[in-house]
Design an enzyme around this catalytic site. Structure first.
Site, short mmCIF file in Angstrom:
data_model
loop_
_atom_site.label_atom_id
_atom_site.label_comp_id
_atom_site.label_asym_id
_atom_site.label_seq_id
_atom_site.Cartn_x
_atom_site.Cartn_y
_atom_site.Cartn_z
N ARG A 125 69.32 44.81 70.99
CA ARG A 125 68.07 44.49 70.47
C ARG A 125 67.87 43.90 68.93
O ARG A 125 68.33 44.50 68.20
CB ARG A 125 66.93 45.80 70.55
CG ARG A 125 65.49 45.58 70.46
CD ARG A 125 64.88 46.73 70.15
NE ARG A 125 64.93 47.56 69.04
CZ ARG A 125 65.53 48.91 68.83
NH1 ARG A 125 65.52 49.42 69.88
NH2 ARG A 125 65.61 49.28 67.72
N GLU A 144 67.82 43.54 61.44
CA GLU A 144 69.27 44.09 62.09
C GLU A 144 69.26 43.62 63.33
O GLU A 144 68.26 43.50 64.08
CB GLU A 144 69.59 45.84 61.86
CG GLU A 144 68.57 46.38 62.67
CD GLU A 144 68.81 48.02 62.34
OE1 GLU A 144 69.81 48.42 61.64
OE2 GLU A 144 67.99 48.68 62.90
N ASN A 146 70.69 45.67 67.13
CA ASN A 146 71.53 46.87 67.51
C ASN A 146 72.02 46.44 68.74
O ASN A 146 71.70 45.98 69.89
CB ASN A 146 70.29 47.77 67.91
CG ASN A 146 69.31 48.14 66.90
OD1 ASN A 146 69.38 49.06 65.96
ND2 ASN A 146 68.28 47.70 66.69
N SER A 151 67.00 51.43 72.31
CA SER A 151 66.11 52.03 72.83
C SER A 151 65.03 51.65 72.98
O SER A 151 64.31 50.51 72.48
CB SER A 151 66.06 53.59 72.30
OG SER A 151 65.75 53.25 70.94
N LYS A 306 76.62 46.40 59.81
CA LYS A 306 75.82 45.85 58.89
C LYS A 306 76.67 44.89 57.98
O LYS A 306 75.91 43.88 57.45
CB LYS A 306 75.07 46.84 57.69
CG LYS A 306 74.13 47.89 58.33
CD LYS A 306 72.91 47.32 59.15
CE LYS A 306 72.21 48.19 59.52
NZ LYS A 306 72.74 49.08 60.73
N LYS A 365 71.73 49.30 52.28
CA LYS A 365 72.01 49.65 53.69
C LYS A 365 73.34 50.09 54.01
O LYS A 365 74.59 49.36 53.90
CB LYS A 365 71.56 48.41 54.58
CG LYS A 365 70.12 47.81 54.33
CD LYS A 365 69.99 46.72 55.53
CE LYS A 365 69.48 47.20 56.98
NZ LYS A 365 69.11 46.05 57.69
N GLU A 369 73.53 53.55 62.42
CA GLU A 369 72.37 53.16 63.07
C GLU A 369 71.34 54.47 63.11
O GLU A 369 71.78 55.59 62.83
CB GLU A 369 72.85 52.86 64.54
CG GLU A 369 73.70 51.63 64.49
CD GLU A 369 73.10 50.37 63.95
OE1 GLU A 369 71.98 50.18 63.87
OE2 GLU A 369 73.85 49.47 63.21
N GLY A 370 70.11 54.40 63.98
CA GLY A 370 69.56 55.49 64.00
C GLY A 370 68.32 55.68 63.33
O GLY A 370 67.62 56.56 63.54
#
Length: 475
Positions: A125, A144, A146, A151, A306, A365, A369-370
């Protein structure tokens, strides 16, 4: 935003009525989330957090995000196949970031074993915000991409009907056509099914690798149920289960609980805390060494870091992956905002000086993730002052802060009072691809996602309790 919708937002009595209808409608349409926080807490199901109304998004920028996604699919895949690029790009990061270093060690071991599996499955995504510059108009800029556990493809498939119903209740039926159909769950499942068929064993199963507390389980279930409709068997297991019952046979086929695994679909494993012991890392290595198709495999996981994102934004780098496709390069590059290295040396020193001089213009950054990991404003100065002369800084990148225009909306959350908020939104495009050897057999943008949060929050997603689900209202 239309004048009519602006008027509705101010009508307190109508909003109170719509609030109750919206809760029931979200439940009726299966926009669900568990509220349990620990394995032993009560298992309560509620509606997932959602905006009361869809959020206006310019039609041209919405379609730009969808149109470029198949190029991003190919870019991620090509980066994952370029060991020289990955090694050179991550060389500084893996010296100071233990999590990325652990992943990289697994990557190197798998590479040395020359794995026979030629099927690659990617479900990702790409996330954007709409950047507004004074006098410069509004443009789509990537936050970014993913490449692991992307999700809300499931829940995003259910929310359009919720917002269309609310618009009708609010006496805005003409707005319903501007909320598009959206079914990422079906598209993600089609890619999974394609890879399962290529694996070639009807007895083999798709294994969702999940956390012990699965608050977002219904998002998973929509994708899972699409697979069952195709008579593709699915099991759900945790790292601990793979540790306890997982094994490889002589052909490197993966078995868990005695079932042959065709696909390991990682919905866990993207944060350091997901690996609760050394056994978790051993399980990840065993899965990566196996003949099972991994979604993502370890190289694709690393392609989503990243540091790779920052390197791809450097002049001339995209051309390495699209040497004869200037239009694809231009479409991808148009979505990039400023991304800057913090490697040791002159370029990294310039980045530090830039950030310290104008911290409100940037985001710091880490390779995580998350949601909830980024650093903003004065905190950037605190962090960089402590490590500006240390190699620790190479665990981060610096990015221009995207400047969206806030809009007014209500954020509907279980147990929280409803109030009118100044909101910022993030648009995601779901990508899915399957490659067998050198042949790409599936490459699609399979849907979209809009998440919205109060502008008082700098960072954090739906799972982190900050953002809520939304839909674009095309304008």
């Amino acid at each position: 935003m239309s004048v009519k919708l602006e008027d509705v937002l101010k009508d307190v009595n109508l909003i109170k009525n719509i609030e109750e209808i919206a809760k029931d409608t979200a439940l009726l349409h299966g926009v669900l989330m568990r509220t349990k926080e620990t394995p032993n807490s009560p298992d309560v199901v509620s509606y997932a957090p959602i905006t009361l109304f869809p959020t206006p998004v310019p039609t041209a920028l919405f379609h730009q995000a969808l149109a470029v996604q198949t190029h991003f699919n190919r870019l991620v895949d090509r980066v994952s196949q370029d060991p020289t690029f990955l090694e050179e790009t991550l060389a500084s990061t893996i010296k100071v970031d233990d999590f990325t270093a652990r992943l990289f060690r697994i990557y190197k071991q798998v590479q040395q074993e020359h794995l026979l599996q030629s099927i690659v499955l990617g479900l990702n995504r790409s996330d954007y915000m709409l950047d507004h510059r004074p006098g410069g108009g509004t443009s789509l800029k990537q936050i970014e991409i993913n490449t692991i556990a992307a999700s809300f493809g499931g829940l995003a498939s259910r929310t359009p009907d919720v917002h269309r119903h609310i618009l009708k209740v609010a006496n805005l039926p003409e707005e319903c056509d501007r909320v598009l159909d959206n079914n990422p769950a079906a598209g993600l499942a089609r890619a999974l099914a394609t890879a399962w068929q290529l694996y070639g064993s009807e007895r083999a199963v798709v294994m969702f690798l999940v956390e012990d507390v699965q608050r977002n389980i219904y998002d998973h279930r929509y994708v899972e149920n699409e697979l069952w409709k195709r008579n593709i068997p699915v099991i759900r297991r945790q790292f601990e289960d793979v540790c306890r019952t997982g094994s490889l046979d002589q052909s490197k086929r993966l078995f868990v609980d005695g079932r042959e695994i065709a696909i390991v679909y990682f919905r866990n494993g993207y944060m350091p805390q997901n690996y609760t012991s050394e056994r978790s890392w051993e399980a990840r290595l065993m899965m990566e060494r196996s003949l099972a198709v991994k979604c993502p495999d370890i190289s694709t996981h690393l392609a989503g870091t990243k540091k790779v994102q920052q390197e791809l934004a450097r002049p001339g780098v995209l051309e390495r992956f699209f040497p004869d496709e200037p239009e694809a390069v231009a479409q991808i590059r148009a979505t990039f905002t400023g991304l800057y290295t913090l490697d040791m040396g002159e370029d990294g020193d310039k980045t530090v000086a830039m950030a310290l001089a104008n911290p409100d213009q940037y985001v710091l950054k880490p390779q995580r993730e998350g949601g909830g990991n980024n650093i903003y404003g004065s905190e950037i100065c605190e962090v960089l002052e402590n490590m500006k002369n240390s190699s620790e800084r190479t665990a981060y990148i610096l990015m221009d802060k995207i400047q969206p225009v806030p809009v007014q909306n209500y954020l509907l959350r279980p147990g929280a009072p409803l109030r009118l908020n100044s909101c910022l939104s993030e648009l995601g495009a779901f990508g899915a691809y399957v490659r067998k050897g050198k042949d790409v057999v599936f490459n699609e943008c399979v849907g979209h996602l809009l998440r919205t949060k109060s502008s008082e929050h700098a960072d954090g997603g739906v799972a982190a309790g900050v953002a809520v689900l939304d839909n674009p209202l095309l304008v």
